[in-house]
Design a protein around this motif. Structure first.
Motif, PDB file in Angstrom:
ATOM      1  N   LYS A 147       0.832  -1.211   0.000  1.00  0.00           N
ATOM      2  CA  LYS A 147       0.000   0.000   0.000  1.00  0.00           C
ATOM      3  C   LYS A 147       0.865   1.258   0.000  1.00  0.00           C
ATOM      4  CE  LYS A 147      -4.009  -2.002   2.242  1.00  0.00           C
ATOM      5  NZ  LYS A 147      -4.935  -1.967   3.370  1.00  0.00           N
ATOM      6  N   ARG A 148       1.884   1.259   0.845  1.00  0.00           N
ATOM      7  CA  ARG A 148       2.724   2.471   0.922  1.00  0.00           C
ATOM      8  C   ARG A 148       3.393   2.783  -0.401  1.00  0.00           C
ATOM      9  NH1 ARG A 148       5.840   2.162   6.735  1.00  0.00           N
ATOM     10  NH2 ARG A 148       4.099   2.941   7.981  1.00  0.00           N
ATOM     11  N   LEU A 149       3.826   1.740  -1.080  1.00  0.00           N
ATOM     12  CA  LEU A 149       4.508   1.962  -2.356  1.00  0.00           C
ATOM     13  C   LEU A 149       3.520   2.081  -3.519  1.00  0.00           C
ATOM     14  CD1 LEU A 149       7.609  -0.367  -2.024  1.00  0.00           C
ATOM     15  CD2 LEU A 149       7.678   2.058  -2.593  1.00  0.00           C
ATOM     16  N   PHE A 183      11.469  -8.438   5.107  1.00  0.00           N
ATOM     17  CA  PHE A 183      12.658  -7.800   5.678  1.00  0.00           C
ATOM     18  C   PHE A 183      12.564  -6.281   5.541  1.00  0.00           C
ATOM     19  CE2 PHE A 183      16.257 -10.724   6.842  1.00  0.00           C
ATOM     20  CZ  PHE A 183      15.475 -11.859   6.941  1.00  0.00           C
ATOM     21  N   TRP A 184      12.038  -5.842   4.403  1.00  0.00           N
ATOM     22  CA  TRP A 184      11.872  -4.402   4.171  1.00  0.00           C
ATOM     23  C   TRP A 184      10.952  -3.817   5.249  1.00  0.00           C
ATOM     24  CZ3 TRP A 184      14.630  -1.527   0.995  1.00  0.00           C
ATOM     25  CH2 TRP A 184      14.189  -0.245   0.674  1.00  0.00           C
ATOM     26  N   GLY A 185       9.907  -4.538   5.540  1.00  0.00           N
ATOM     27  CA  GLY A 185       8.944  -4.082   6.545  1.00  0.00           C
ATOM     28  C   GLY A 185       9.498  -4.124   7.957  1.00  0.00           C
ATOM     29  N   GLN A 188      13.359  -1.534   7.280  1.00  0.00           N
ATOM     30  CA  GLN A 188      13.478  -0.290   6.528  1.00  0.00           C
ATOM     31  C   GLN A 188      12.173   0.508   6.555  1.00  0.00           C
ATOM     32  OE1 GLN A 188      15.916   1.368   4.955  1.00  0.00           O
ATOM     33  NE2 GLN A 188      14.525   2.919   4.156  1.00  0.00           N
ATOM     34  N   CYS A 189      11.089  -0.141   6.246  1.00  0.00           N
ATOM     35  CA  CYS A 189       9.803   0.562   6.138  1.00  0.00           C
ATOM     36  C   CYS A 189       8.882   0.054   7.257  1.00  0.00           C
ATOM     37  CB  CYS A 189       9.210   0.302   4.755  1.00  0.00           C
ATOM     38  SG  CYS A 189       7.741   1.281   4.399  1.00  0.00           S
ATOM     39  N   MET A 190       9.323   0.314   8.486  1.00  0.00           N
ATOM     40  CA  MET A 190       8.579  -0.187   9.637  1.00  0.00           C
ATOM     41  C   MET A 190       7.235   0.530   9.774  1.00  0.00           C
ATOM     42  SD  MET A 190      11.962   0.077  10.039  1.00  0.00           S
ATOM     43  CE  MET A 190      12.678   1.091  11.282  1.00  0.00           C
ATOM     44  N   ALA A 193       7.858   3.925  12.234  1.00  0.00           N
ATOM     45  CA  ALA A 193       8.902   4.895  11.891  1.00  0.00           C
ATOM     46  C   ALA A 193       9.716   4.431  10.683  1.00  0.00           C
ATOM     47  CB  ALA A 193       9.820   5.105  13.094  1.00  0.00           C
ATOM     48  N   PRO A 194       9.120   4.512   9.497  1.00  0.00           N
ATOM     49  CA  PRO A 194       9.878   4.114   8.299  1.00  0.00           C
ATOM     50  C   PRO A 194      11.057   5.062   8.064  1.00  0.00           C
ATOM     51  CG  PRO A 194       7.792   5.161   7.680  1.00  0.00           C
ATOM     52  CD  PRO A 194       7.758   4.980   9.167  1.00  0.00           C
ATOM     53  N   LYS A 195      12.154   4.509   7.528  1.00  0.00           N
ATOM     54  CA  LYS A 195      13.362   5.333   7.339  1.00  0.00           C
ATOM     55  C   LYS A 195      13.327   5.995   5.952  1.00  0.00           C
ATOM     56  CE  LYS A 195      16.044   2.015  10.037  1.00  0.00           C
ATOM     57  NZ  LYS A 195      17.077   0.967   9.914  1.00  0.00           N
ATOM     58  N   CYS A 196      12.369   6.881   5.766  1.00  0.00           N
ATOM     59  CA  CYS A 196      12.161   7.481   4.440  1.00  0.00           C
ATOM     60  C   CYS A 196      13.348   8.333   3.984  1.00  0.00           C
ATOM     61  CB  CYS A 196      10.886   8.312   4.450  1.00  0.00           C
ATOM     62  SG  CYS A 196       9.418   7.353   4.865  1.00  0.00           S
ATOM     63  N   GLU A 197      13.961   9.054   4.907  1.00  0.00           N
ATOM     64  CA  GLU A 197      15.052   9.970   4.523  1.00  0.00           C
ATOM     65  C   GLU A 197      16.176   9.246   3.796  1.00  0.00           C
ATOM     66  OE1 GLU A 197      13.710   9.952   7.472  1.00  0.00           O
ATOM     67  OE2 GLU A 197      12.966  11.972   7.884  1.00  0.00           O
ATOM     68  N   THR A 198      16.429   8.021   4.194  1.00  0.00           N
ATOM     69  CA  THR A 198      17.555   7.292   3.601  1.00  0.00           C
ATOM     70  C   THR A 198      17.092   6.169   2.673  1.00  0.00           C
ATOM     71  OG1 THR A 198      17.557   5.816   5.511  1.00  0.00           O
ATOM     72  CG2 THR A 198      19.052   7.711   5.605  1.00  0.00           C
ATOM     73  N   CYS A 199      15.836   6.215   2.281  1.00  0.00           N
ATOM     74  CA  CYS A 199      15.277   5.084   1.521  1.00  0.00           C
ATOM     75  C   CYS A 199      15.633   5.162   0.032  1.00  0.00           C
ATOM     76  CB  CYS A 199      13.760   5.061   1.683  1.00  0.00           C
ATOM     77  SG  CYS A 199      13.017   3.652   0.848  1.00  0.00           S
ATOM     78  N   PRO A 200      16.173   4.093  -0.533  1.00  0.00           N
ATOM     79  CA  PRO A 200      16.500   4.108  -1.962  1.00  0.00           C
ATOM     80  C   PRO A 200      15.256   4.145  -2.860  1.00  0.00           C
ATOM     81  CG  PRO A 200      16.909   1.936  -1.014  1.00  0.00           C
ATOM     82  CD  PRO A 200      16.552   2.839   0.124  1.00  0.00           C
ATOM     83  N   ILE A 204      10.329   6.908  -5.945  1.00  0.00           N
ATOM     84  CA  ILE A 204       9.085   6.358  -6.526  1.00  0.00           C
ATOM     85  C   ILE A 204       8.006   6.155  -5.465  1.00  0.00           C
ATOM     86  CG2 ILE A 204      10.186   5.204  -8.485  1.00  0.00           C
ATOM     87  CD1 ILE A 204       9.864   2.545  -6.835  1.00  0.00           C
ATOM     88  N   CYS A 205       8.254   6.677  -4.255  1.00  0.00           N
ATOM     89  CA  CYS A 205       7.316   6.428  -3.160  1.00  0.00           C
ATOM     90  C   CYS A 205       6.638   7.729  -2.715  1.00  0.00           C
ATOM     91  CB  CYS A 205       8.048   5.783  -1.981  1.00  0.00           C
ATOM     92  SG  CYS A 205       6.961   5.429  -0.595  1.00  0.00           S
ATOM     93  N   GLN A 206       5.387   7.885  -3.110  1.00  0.00           N
ATOM     94  CA  GLN A 206       4.674   9.120  -2.746  1.00  0.00           C
ATOM     95  C   GLN A 206       4.431   9.215  -1.244  1.00  0.00           C
ATOM     96  OE1 GLN A 206       1.212   9.651  -5.180  1.00  0.00           O
ATOM     97  NE2 GLN A 206       2.424   9.796  -7.039  1.00  0.00           N
ATOM     98  N   GLU A 207       4.196   8.081  -0.630  1.00  0.00           N
ATOM     99  CA  GLU A 207       3.977   8.060   0.817  1.00  0.00           C
ATOM    100  C   GLU A 207       5.233   8.584   1.547  1.00  0.00           C
ATOM    101  OE1 GLU A 207       1.428   7.234   2.778  1.00  0.00           O
ATOM    102  OE2 GLU A 207       2.565   7.311   4.658  1.00  0.00           O
ATOM    103  N   GLY A 208       6.398   8.116   1.108  1.00  0.00           N
ATOM    104  CA  GLY A 208       7.646   8.566   1.719  1.00  0.00           C
ATOM    105  C   GLY A 208       7.864  10.048   1.485  1.00  0.00           C
ATOM    106  N   GLN A 209       7.562  10.515   0.275  1.00  0.00           N
ATOM    107  CA  GLN A 209       7.739  11.936  -0.047  1.00  0.00           C
ATOM    108  C   GLN A 209       6.832  12.790   0.827  1.00  0.00           C
ATOM    109  OE1 GLN A 209       7.179  12.098  -4.323  1.00  0.00           O
ATOM    110  NE2 GLN A 209       8.806  10.602  -4.625  1.00  0.00           N
TER     111      GLN A 209
HETATM  112 FE1  SF4 Z   1       8.753   3.005   3.078  1.00  0.00          FE
HETATM  113 FE2  SF4 Z   1       9.467   5.540   3.293  1.00  0.00          FE
HETATM  114 FE3  SF4 Z   1      10.834   3.900   1.678  1.00  0.00          FE
HETATM  115 FE4  SF4 Z   1       8.378   4.652   1.029  1.00  0.00          FE
HETATM  116  S1  SF4 Z   1      10.181   5.996   1.210  1.00  0.00           S
HETATM  117  S2  SF4 Z   1       9.208   2.587   0.937  1.00  0.00           S
HETATM  118  S3  SF4 Z   1       7.373   4.776   3.044  1.00  0.00           S
HETATM  119  S4  SF4 Z   1      10.686   3.775   3.919  1.00  0.00           S
END
Ligand code: SF4
Length: 213
Positions: A147-149, A183-185, A188-190, A193-200, A204-209
């Motif tokens: 869903k997040r992605l 593993f991602w869940g 990385q994307c808990m 507190a998902p680690k959006c700032e450092t997420c590769p 492509i992730c609007q939720e992270g943005q």
């Molecule tokens: Fe998850 Fe954030 Fe990465 Fe999107 S940017 S996949 S919400 S950790």
């Protein structure tokens, strides 16, 4: 929504971060693996792995547990959630294995799902891990990340998520993709507190943005 190509790209990136993602449940036989997966519902694999060594030592084969009192089984698993119900499922499932399947864990979805305590996800995990049957088990991590992605719509049910993932990912990649997403869940994307700032995958992730604004 991510299309098939973008979904596969996301899964490749997950694979770069977690190349060795695989099941965390420890078991020495198909039967014990089935029990471990039943126990893992709504609890962590880590918690399950803590109780199973003694449990498996005491109940080596289905016949051992089929004859047990659920209260006795509950004593071995009382540190995990829903342990009283799970103890009943384990005993009932073992009885059914003895009576209907000659004490052998069946290899089809339909037969597995006829066992007490075994739902669709449990059957998928057993088929994939023990028998190499392609399946895309949707647990809480897989569902959240899909869903997040925006691999699936925000309101997708578990079954819909499974179907969409199976349509966007080649069959030969289902099992490894399932592990990568778990593993991602976890790391990385808990959920909280998902680690959006450092997420590769931020690009492509609007939720992270949205989250880092
Ligand atoms: Fe998850 Fe954030 Fe990465 Fe999107 S940017 S996949 S919400 S950790």
């Amino acid at each position: 929504m991510l299309d098939s190509k973008e979904t596969q790209y996301a899964l490749q990136e997950m694979g770069k971060m977690f190349p060795n993602a695989t099941t965390s449940l420890i078991a020495d036989s198909d039967y014990h693996f089935l029990l471990a997966v039943i126990l893992s519902a709504q609890t962590t694999d880590k918690a399950v792995n803590k109780v199973t060594p003694l449990l498996f030592e005491r109940y080596k084969y289905p016949i051992d547990m089929a004859n047990a009192d659920p209260k006795e089984v509950a004593e071995y698993i009382k540190t995990i959630g829903l342990y009283k119900n799970k103890a009943k499922y384990l005993v009932e499932c073992s009885k059914m294995l003895v009576e209907n399947f000659n004490s052998v864990v069946p290899k089809t979805h339909k037969e597995l799902m006829s066992l007490s305590g075994v739902g669709r996800k449990t059957a998928d995990v057993v088929l994939a891990e023990r028998f190499g049957v392609p399946a895309f088990a949707v647990d809480t991590h897989v569902h959240r990340i899909s869903k997040r992605l925006a691999i699936v719509p925000e309101d997708a049910t578990v079954r819909e998520t499974e179907k969409i993932l199976m349509s966007k990912v080649p069959k030969e990649d289902w099992i490894k993709s399932h592990h990568r997403m778990i593993f991602w869940g976890r790391y990385q994307c808990m959920a909280r507190a998902p680690k959006c700032e450092t997420c590769p995958l931020l690009e492509i992730c609007q939720e992270g943005q949205k989250r880092i604004k």
